[in-house]
Design a protein around this motif. Structure first.
Motif, short mmCIF file in Angstrom:
data_model
loop_
_atom_site.label_atom_id
_atom_site.label_comp_id
_atom_site.label_asym_id
_atom_site.label_seq_id
_atom_site.Cartn_x
_atom_site.Cartn_y
_atom_site.Cartn_z
N ASP A 1 -1.19 0.78 -7.83
CA ASP A 1 -0.35 -0.16 -8.58
C ASP A 1 0.97 -0.41 -7.85
O ASP A 1 1.43 -1.54 -7.75
N GLN A 2 1.58 0.65 -7.34
CA GLN A 2 2.86 0.52 -6.65
C GLN A 2 2.72 -0.33 -5.39
O GLN A 2 3.51 -1.24 -5.15
N GLU A 3 1.69 -0.03 -4.57
CA GLU A 3 1.48 -0.80 -3.34
C GLU A 3 1.14 -2.26 -3.66
O GLU A 3 1.62 -3.17 -2.99
N ALA A 4 0.33 -2.47 -4.70
CA ALA A 4 -0.04 -3.83 -5.08
C ALA A 4 1.18 -4.63 -5.48
O ALA A 4 1.27 -5.84 -5.20
N GLY A 5 2.16 -3.99 -6.10
CA GLY A 5 3.39 -4.66 -6.47
C GLY A 5 4.16 -5.17 -5.27
O GLY A 5 4.81 -6.21 -5.32
N HIS A 6 4.09 -4.45 -4.16
CA HIS A 6 4.77 -4.86 -2.93
C HIS A 6 4.01 -5.96 -2.20
O HIS A 6 4.61 -6.81 -1.56
N VAL A 7 2.69 -5.91 -2.29
CA VAL A 7 1.85 -6.83 -1.52
C VAL A 7 1.55 -8.11 -2.30
O VAL A 7 1.36 -9.17 -1.71
N GLY A 8 1.47 -8.00 -3.63
CA GLY A 8 1.16 -9.16 -4.45
C GLY A 8 -0.30 -9.33 -4.76
O GLY A 8 -0.72 -10.35 -5.29
N ASP A 9 -1.10 -8.31 -4.46
CA ASP A 9 -2.54 -8.35 -4.74
C ASP A 9 -3.04 -6.92 -4.75
O ASP A 9 -2.47 -6.05 -4.08
N ARG A 10 -4.11 -6.66 -5.49
CA ARG A 10 -4.67 -5.31 -5.53
C ARG A 10 -5.60 -5.04 -4.35
O ARG A 10 -5.90 -3.90 -4.05
N ARG A 11 -6.10 -6.08 -3.71
CA ARG A 11 -7.08 -5.90 -2.64
C ARG A 11 -6.50 -6.41 -1.33
O ARG A 11 -5.81 -7.43 -1.30
N VAL A 12 -6.80 -5.67 -0.26
CA VAL A 12 -6.40 -6.09 1.08
C VAL A 12 -7.59 -5.92 2.01
O VAL A 12 -8.36 -4.98 1.89
N SER A 13 -7.72 -6.85 2.95
CA SER A 13 -8.83 -6.80 3.89
C SER A 13 -8.57 -5.76 4.97
O SER A 13 -7.43 -5.35 5.21
N LEU A 14 -9.65 -5.35 5.62
CA LEU A 14 -9.50 -4.45 6.77
C LEU A 14 -8.63 -5.12 7.83
O LEU A 14 -7.82 -4.45 8.47
N ARG A 15 -8.76 -6.41 8.01
CA ARG A 15 -7.92 -7.15 8.96
C ARG A 15 -6.45 -6.93 8.62
O ARG A 15 -5.64 -6.62 9.48
N TRP A 16 -6.09 -7.07 7.34
CA TRP A 16 -4.71 -6.88 6.89
C TRP A 16 -4.26 -5.45 7.16
O TRP A 16 -3.15 -5.22 7.64
N ILE A 17 -5.13 -4.49 6.87
CA ILE A 17 -4.79 -3.07 7.09
C ILE A 17 -4.53 -2.81 8.57
O ILE A 17 -3.56 -2.15 8.93
N LEU A 18 -5.38 -3.32 9.44
CA LEU A 18 -5.19 -3.10 10.89
C LEU A 18 -3.89 -3.73 11.37
O LEU A 18 -3.14 -3.11 12.14
N VAL A 19 -3.58 -4.94 10.92
CA VAL A 19 -2.32 -5.57 11.32
C VAL A 19 -1.15 -4.75 10.78
O VAL A 19 -0.16 -4.50 11.49
N HIS A 20 -1.25 -4.30 9.53
CA HIS A 20 -0.19 -3.48 8.95
C HIS A 20 0.00 -2.18 9.74
O HIS A 20 1.13 -1.76 10.00
N MET A 21 -1.09 -1.55 10.14
CA MET A 21 -0.99 -0.31 10.91
C MET A 21 -0.34 -0.55 12.27
O MET A 21 0.47 0.27 12.73
N ILE A 22 -0.65 -1.64 12.92
CA ILE A 22 0.00 -1.99 14.18
C ILE A 22 1.51 -2.15 13.95
O ILE A 22 2.32 -1.61 14.70
N GLU A 23 1.86 -2.84 12.89
CA GLU A 23 3.28 -3.04 12.54
C GLU A 23 3.95 -1.71 12.25
O GLU A 23 5.08 -1.46 12.70
N GLU A 24 3.29 -0.85 11.51
CA GLU A 24 3.85 0.46 11.15
C GLU A 24 4.11 1.30 12.39
O GLU A 24 5.18 1.88 12.56
#
Length: 175
Positions: free
Chosen positions: A131-154
């Motif tokens: 719930d907390q992460e979804a509040g920051h992202v604006g959606d409850r679901r994220v694609s693997l593509r989104w996760i990989l880009v986020h990890m690169i950014e992190e």
């Protein structure tokens, strides 16, 4: 395969999307390990500047927690505890008896587990956020593509921190 002078693989310049994303993530993972190389325990525990308590050892611990969160919890939906019992999920807390060998081993285990969990997945497959992460992202679901880009950014953001910390320790700089 092209390598940097310090031995990191340069991501292929003409690969498909998946290979490009994974190549850059692996490059940044290798960069974090490189920033810790050749330092003793005392140096790995030094913070760069007050009031920050961020250390190289803490950054590696943090990234172990980040790897676990995004690949095991979010993507695979596993209910797993934090990597470090004393962690408040961010992993920055240092323990006197835990040194770099143990921390790198835990981090590498999380990286390996993440790779296993996404090996057969499509970039379109998705995971579910808290719930907390979804509040920051604006959606409850994220694609693997989104996760990989986020990890690169992190990793890229924290590698910038690591570069500054390392420069304060012994003057070593670089990608």
């Amino acid at each position: 395969m092209v390598m940097t002078p310090d031995g990191r693989r340069i991501p292929p310049p003409h690969a498909d999307e998946r290979a490009t994303l994974e190549g850059w993530l692996d490059f940044h993972r290798a960069t974090l390990a490189l920033k810790c190389a050749g330092l003793d325990d005392r140096q790995l525990r030094l913070a760069a500047v007050a009031p920050s308590s961020m250390t190289l050892l803490g950054l590696v611990q943090h990234m172990a927690e980040v790897e676990r969160n995004w690949f095991q919890r979010v993507f695979a939906g596993h209910d797993v505890p934090t990597v470090y019992a004393e962690s408040t999920v961010d992993g920055f807390e240092l323990v006197p008896d835990r040194g770099i060998d143990e921390v790198l081993a835990a981090w590498r285990a999380e990286v390996a587990r993440g790779r296993e969990l996404i090996a057969d997945a499509s970039l379109e497959d998705s995971g579910e956020l808290s719930d907390q992460e979804a509040g920051h992202v604006g959606d409850r679901r994220v694609s693997l593509r989104w996760i990989l880009v986020h990890m690169i950014e992190e990793y890229a953001r924290h590698n910038g921190h690591a570069d500054l910390i390392r420069e304060c320790i012994d003057g070593v700089t670089g990608a």
